[in-house]
Design a protein around this motif. Structure first.
Motif, mmCIF file in Angstrom:
data_model
loop_
_atom_site.group_PDB
_atom_site.id
_atom_site.type_symbol
_atom_site.label_atom_id
_atom_site.label_comp_id
_atom_site.label_asym_id
_atom_site.label_seq_id
_atom_site.Cartn_x
_atom_site.Cartn_y
_atom_site.Cartn_z
ATOM 1 N N ARG A 18 0.869 -1.186 0.000
ATOM 2 C CA ARG A 18 0.000 0.000 0.000
ATOM 3 C C ARG A 18 0.903 1.233 0.000
ATOM 4 O O ARG A 18 2.060 1.180 0.412
ATOM 5 N N GLY A 19 0.373 2.322 -0.467
ATOM 6 C CA GLY A 19 1.164 3.554 -0.524
ATOM 7 C C GLY A 19 2.194 3.477 -1.641
ATOM 8 O O GLY A 19 2.002 2.811 -2.651
ATOM 9 N N ASN A 20 3.328 4.142 -1.434
ATOM 10 C CA ASN A 20 4.384 4.191 -2.441
ATOM 11 C C ASN A 20 5.333 3.006 -2.245
ATOM 12 O O ASN A 20 6.388 3.134 -1.633
ATOM 13 N N VAL A 21 4.967 1.883 -2.782
ATOM 14 C CA VAL A 21 5.718 0.641 -2.636
ATOM 15 C C VAL A 21 7.072 0.727 -3.327
ATOM 16 O O VAL A 21 8.072 0.207 -2.834
ATOM 17 N N VAL A 22 7.144 1.402 -4.441
ATOM 18 C CA VAL A 22 8.367 1.461 -5.238
ATOM 19 C C VAL A 22 9.520 2.035 -4.425
ATOM 20 O O VAL A 22 10.632 1.506 -4.443
#
Length: 147
Positions: A18-22
């Protein structure tokens, strides 16, 4: 060929999906690459650490107890584990002691006679046992390196 080290040498990580996984994945990947460089340096130090013949035998004896907790189960001398299957493993360094011991256990085929009958050791085929044995063997080598 796969290098298996103890869990303490190479910690695992997880990333919530979830969110900015990268960003999290990239940060962990960079940390992992740094850890690989540290492990490569440790392998180099192991290769440079010369062992006396009695230290090599002691290492093989300890490795034998990792696989066979009861000495009678092994049915072989620890020195058999030090026999090289590849010319690249010849030498007196810690790394060149670790490799033949590891390969001889993983591949099996060593002469052993726990019951008095001439037998050959079995190779390690279980992934769980492979990881357990290799992790413990790496920890042993790291301990020798630290001493």
């Amino acid at each position: 060929m796969v290098l298996i080290v103890s869990r303490g040498e190479f910690p695992t990580f997880s990333v919530a999906h979830r969110g900015n996984v990268v960003d999290d994945v990239v940060a962990h990947a960079l940390g992992t690459s740094e850890r690989i460089e540290i492990l490569a340096a440790q392998v180099e130090r192991m290769d440079q650490r010369e062992l006396a013949p009695e230290e090599r035998i002691r290492f093989a004896e300890q490795a034998l107890t990792l696989r066979y907790p009861e000495p009678a189960e092994a049915g072989m001398a620890a020195s058999v584990l030090l026999s090289c299957r590849r010319g690249e493993d010849a030498g007196e360094g810690l790394w060149r002691t670790l490799n033949p011991v590891q390969e001889n256990f993983l591949r099996g085929g060593l002469p052993g006679s726990p019951s008095g009958r001439l037998l050959r050791t079995r190779r390690i085929t279980s992934i769980r046992e492979d990881v357990r044995f290799n992790s413990a063997l790496w920890a042993m080598a790291a301990e020798v390196l630290a001493s």
